[in-house]
Design a protein around this motif. Structure first.
Motif, short mmCIF file in Angstrom:
data_model
loop_
_atom_site.label_atom_id
_atom_site.label_comp_id
_atom_site.label_asym_id
_atom_site.label_seq_id
_atom_site.Cartn_x
_atom_site.Cartn_y
_atom_site.Cartn_z
N GLU A 31 11.29 -54.77 32.18
CA GLU A 31 10.24 -55.75 31.88
C GLU A 31 10.47 -56.22 30.45
N ARG A 34 13.08 -62.55 38.91
CA ARG A 34 12.08 -62.22 37.89
C ARG A 34 10.72 -62.64 38.42
N ASP A 78 15.50 -67.78 42.12
CA ASP A 78 14.74 -68.31 40.99
C ASP A 78 13.29 -68.58 41.33
N LYS A 127 8.88 -59.19 34.99
CA LYS A 127 9.43 -57.99 35.62
C LYS A 127 10.71 -58.41 36.34
N TYR A 128 11.77 -57.67 36.12
CA TYR A 128 13.07 -57.95 36.73
C TYR A 128 13.27 -57.00 37.91
N TYR A 129 13.72 -57.57 39.02
CA TYR A 129 13.96 -56.81 40.24
C TYR A 129 15.35 -57.11 40.78
N ARG A 130 15.89 -56.14 41.52
CA ARG A 130 17.19 -56.32 42.15
C ARG A 130 17.14 -55.68 43.55
N TRP A 158 18.92 -60.82 42.58
CA TRP A 158 18.01 -60.42 41.52
C TRP A 158 16.99 -61.53 41.32
N TYR A 192 20.89 -65.20 42.10
CA TYR A 192 19.55 -65.24 41.52
C TYR A 192 18.58 -66.02 42.41
N GLU A 202 13.74 -53.11 37.64
CA GLU A 202 14.77 -52.73 36.67
C GLU A 202 14.27 -52.69 35.24
N TRP A 218 4.98 -59.29 42.95
CA TRP A 218 5.93 -58.19 42.73
C TRP A 218 5.68 -57.01 43.65
N GLU A 274 9.42 -63.29 28.17
CA GLU A 274 10.22 -64.51 28.28
C GLU A 274 9.72 -65.47 27.21
#
Length: 150
Positions: free
Chosen positions: A132, A110, A78, A143-146, A108, A76, A130, A119, A135
């Motif tokens: 949204e 966020r 962060d 938004k989550y990314y990998r 990954w 991660y 991936e 982003w 939180e």
């Protein structure tokens, strides 16, 4: 400008790390820099290190240019924040290359949805969106990314 050296942060630099974090975050226009925000980030840095952050800085001949916080076991990324006066000098790209050396298979992260500059940059750097979701702790959509080394 010479390339900063990426190295582990020292405990005596945590206040400066928090300042860079705040100023870089404020440069997004999503929140104003304030004494309250700085105090919150100063308290958070040592707490996060205690919880498992690998905290790095980009050191430009004794001046901190950026901070990078990784949770290596979780793959991660962060936090990655570049001081405003260093933005646009490829330090973010240097920190991302450093991250890929430490996490060569998968990363990954966020990103706050409203932080479009961030982003979009991650997408240009090969990260794939991936999902949204909100939180709850901060009340913002993330938004989550990998990225995978396929």
């Amino acid at each position: 400008m010479s390339q900063p050296i990426i190295r582990l942060a020292r405990a005596d630099e945590y206040d400066e790390v928090a300042r860079i974090w705040m100023e870089s975050w404020a440069s997004t226009g999503l929140e104003d820099a304030s004494d309250a925000l700085l105090a919150k980030l100063r308290a958070r840095v040592p707490m996060e290190v205690e919880k498992g952050w690998s905290l790095y800085v980009a050191d430009d001949n004794g001046k901190l240019a950026a901070m990078l916080a990784l949770h290596l076991p979780d793959r991660y990324l962060d936090q990655l924040f570049v001081a405003p006066e260093y933005q646009g000098n490829s330090i973010g790209r240097q920190l991302l290359a450093f991250t890929r050396k430490h996490l060569p298979d998968e990363i990954w992260l966020r990103c706050v949805r409203e932080n479009e500059k961030a982003w979009h940059w991650y997408e240009r750097e090969g990260f794939v969106f991936e999902k949204e979701e909100v939180e709850p702790a901060i009340g913002r959509f993330m938004k989550y990314y990998r990225w995978r080394n396929d």
